[in-house]
Design a protein around this motif. Structure first.
Motif, short mmCIF file in Angstrom:
data_model
loop_
_atom_site.label_atom_id
_atom_site.label_comp_id
_atom_site.label_asym_id
_atom_site.label_seq_id
_atom_site.Cartn_x
_atom_site.Cartn_y
_atom_site.Cartn_z
N ILE A 1 0.83 -1.20 0.00
CA ILE A 1 0.00 0.00 0.00
C ILE A 1 0.87 1.26 0.00
N ASP A 2 0.57 2.18 -0.92
CA ASP A 2 1.33 3.43 -1.04
C ASP A 2 0.67 4.60 -0.31
N MET A 3 -0.66 4.59 -0.22
CA MET A 3 -1.37 5.70 0.40
C MET A 3 -2.73 5.26 0.91
N ILE A 4 -3.24 6.01 1.88
CA ILE A 4 -4.56 5.74 2.47
C ILE A 4 -5.49 6.89 2.13
N LEU A 5 -6.68 6.56 1.63
CA LEU A 5 -7.68 7.56 1.27
C LEU A 5 -8.98 7.30 2.03
N PRO A 6 -9.63 8.34 2.54
CA PRO A 6 -10.97 8.18 3.12
C PRO A 6 -12.04 8.36 2.05
N HIS B 1 -0.81 1.89 -5.26
CA HIS B 1 -1.68 0.94 -4.59
C HIS B 1 -2.34 1.66 -3.42
N ILE B 2 -3.66 1.73 -3.45
CA ILE B 2 -4.42 2.58 -2.53
C ILE B 2 -5.26 1.76 -1.57
N LEU B 3 -5.31 2.20 -0.32
CA LEU B 3 -6.22 1.62 0.67
C LEU B 3 -7.32 2.62 0.95
N LEU B 4 -8.55 2.25 0.65
CA LEU B 4 -9.73 3.11 0.82
C LEU B 4 -10.42 2.76 2.13
N VAL B 5 -10.73 3.76 2.94
CA VAL B 5 -11.27 3.55 4.29
C VAL B 5 -12.67 4.12 4.41
N ASP B 6 -13.57 3.34 5.02
CA ASP B 6 -14.93 3.81 5.32
C ASP B 6 -15.40 3.14 6.60
N ASP B 7 -16.60 3.53 7.06
CA ASP B 7 -17.09 2.96 8.32
C ASP B 7 -17.85 1.65 8.11
N LYS C 1 -23.11 20.14 8.29
CA LYS C 1 -24.14 19.73 9.25
C LYS C 1 -23.56 18.84 10.35
N ARG C 2 -22.66 17.92 9.98
CA ARG C 2 -22.12 16.95 10.95
C ARG C 2 -20.84 17.44 11.60
N THR C 3 -20.11 18.33 10.93
CA THR C 3 -18.84 18.94 11.37
C THR C 3 -17.64 18.00 11.32
N TYR C 4 -17.81 16.78 10.89
CA TYR C 4 -16.67 15.88 10.73
C TYR C 4 -17.05 14.75 9.77
N ASN C 5 -16.01 14.15 9.19
CA ASN C 5 -16.18 12.99 8.32
C ASN C 5 -15.59 11.79 9.04
N GLN C 6 -16.42 10.86 9.42
CA GLN C 6 -15.94 9.71 10.20
C GLN C 6 -14.93 8.87 9.44
N ALA C 7 -15.07 8.79 8.11
CA ALA C 7 -14.11 8.03 7.30
C ALA C 7 -12.74 8.69 7.33
N TYR C 8 -12.72 10.03 7.31
CA TYR C 8 -11.44 10.74 7.40
C TYR C 8 -10.77 10.50 8.74
N LEU C 9 -11.54 10.53 9.82
CA LEU C 9 -10.97 10.29 11.15
C LEU C 9 -10.33 8.91 11.23
N LEU C 10 -11.01 7.91 10.69
CA LEU C 10 -10.47 6.55 10.68
C LEU C 10 -9.19 6.48 9.84
N ALA C 11 -9.24 7.06 8.64
CA ALA C 11 -8.09 7.02 7.74
C ALA C 11 -6.89 7.76 8.33
#
Length: 213
Positions: free
Chosen positions: A93-98, A173-179, A108-118
């Motif tokens: 893996i070369d990079m992590i993306l949310p 090579h990318i690692l994609l992160v979500d909840d 409205k939510r003030t944060y992106n949970q996928a970004y926090l995880l990534a």
């Protein structure tokens, strides 16, 4: 933040599971190197996918609180679980993306949970975080109550690659992160855009996975 009783009730995803998408197998045979029928019939856009636990009555309260109710304190622990779940995919893996969030929903939510995880996963692994390359260019309906076909249509053309950052993912090579991985429509749409822009491969890791019975 997380008590022992709660974490013990979670249905963790452990082998055997599909080598490609991480879907748990029903029987106890060692099938970790095998591929499920769904992936054989219609191979997904991503190379591999892994999830930490099942999205069910035992875990959904954690996801809801984390995603909608600003309960972000356990993010570091969640990232540790992600790291364990996808350790077999991390060799190249070369990079992590949310998975990105549309700006009106972010306000409205003030944060992106996928970004926090990534972000936390990147800190723990030392792999660069590359937020802002993949963007969400239109607002979409909430997907929780949509069918698979409706979800696919809902996220069609929802994502794009920033033209000035396209060269950053070429051959990577990318690692994609979500909840949560449900039907996979959102993640497949993201993977399609990344691969079309020149990424060598895209792997997926999520906290939870919804399994239809």
């Amino acid at each position: 933040m997380l008590c022992t009783d709660c974490t013990q009730t979670i249905n963790w995803i452990r082998p055997p599971y599909c080598h490609r998408c991480g879907h748990p197998f029903d029987n106890g045979d060692d099938q970790t190197t095998q591929t499920c029928l769904a992936c054989l019939t219609l191979p997904p856009e991503f190379r591999y996918a892994r999830s930490c636990f099942l999205y069910d009555d035992a875990s959904k309260f954690m996801i809801i609180r984390f995603k909608y109710l600003d309960n972000t304190q356990p993010t570091r622990f969640y990232a540790q679980w992600l790291k364990e779940a996808c350790q077999d995919m991390m060799t190249d893996i070369d990079m992590i993306l949310p998975v990105p969030m549309y700006w009106t929903r972010y306000l409205k939510r003030t944060y992106n949970q996928a970004y926090l995880l990534a972000h936390s996963l990147a800190k723990q692994t030392g792999i660069p975080l590359a937020a802002g390359i993949l963007i969400r260019r239109k607002s979409t309906r909430y997907q929780a109550k949509l069918t698979r076909k409706q979800r696919q249509q809902n996220v069609k053309h929802a994502f794009a690659i920033k033209p000035k950052k396209r060269n950053q993912i070429e051959g990577k090579h990318i690692l994609l992160v979500d909840d949560v991985l449900s039907t996979g429509a959102t993640l497949e749409s993201c993977c399609h855009k990344l691969l079309a822009a020149g990424a060598a491969s895209v792997d997926v890791v999520t906290l939870a996975r919804r399994i239809k019975k």
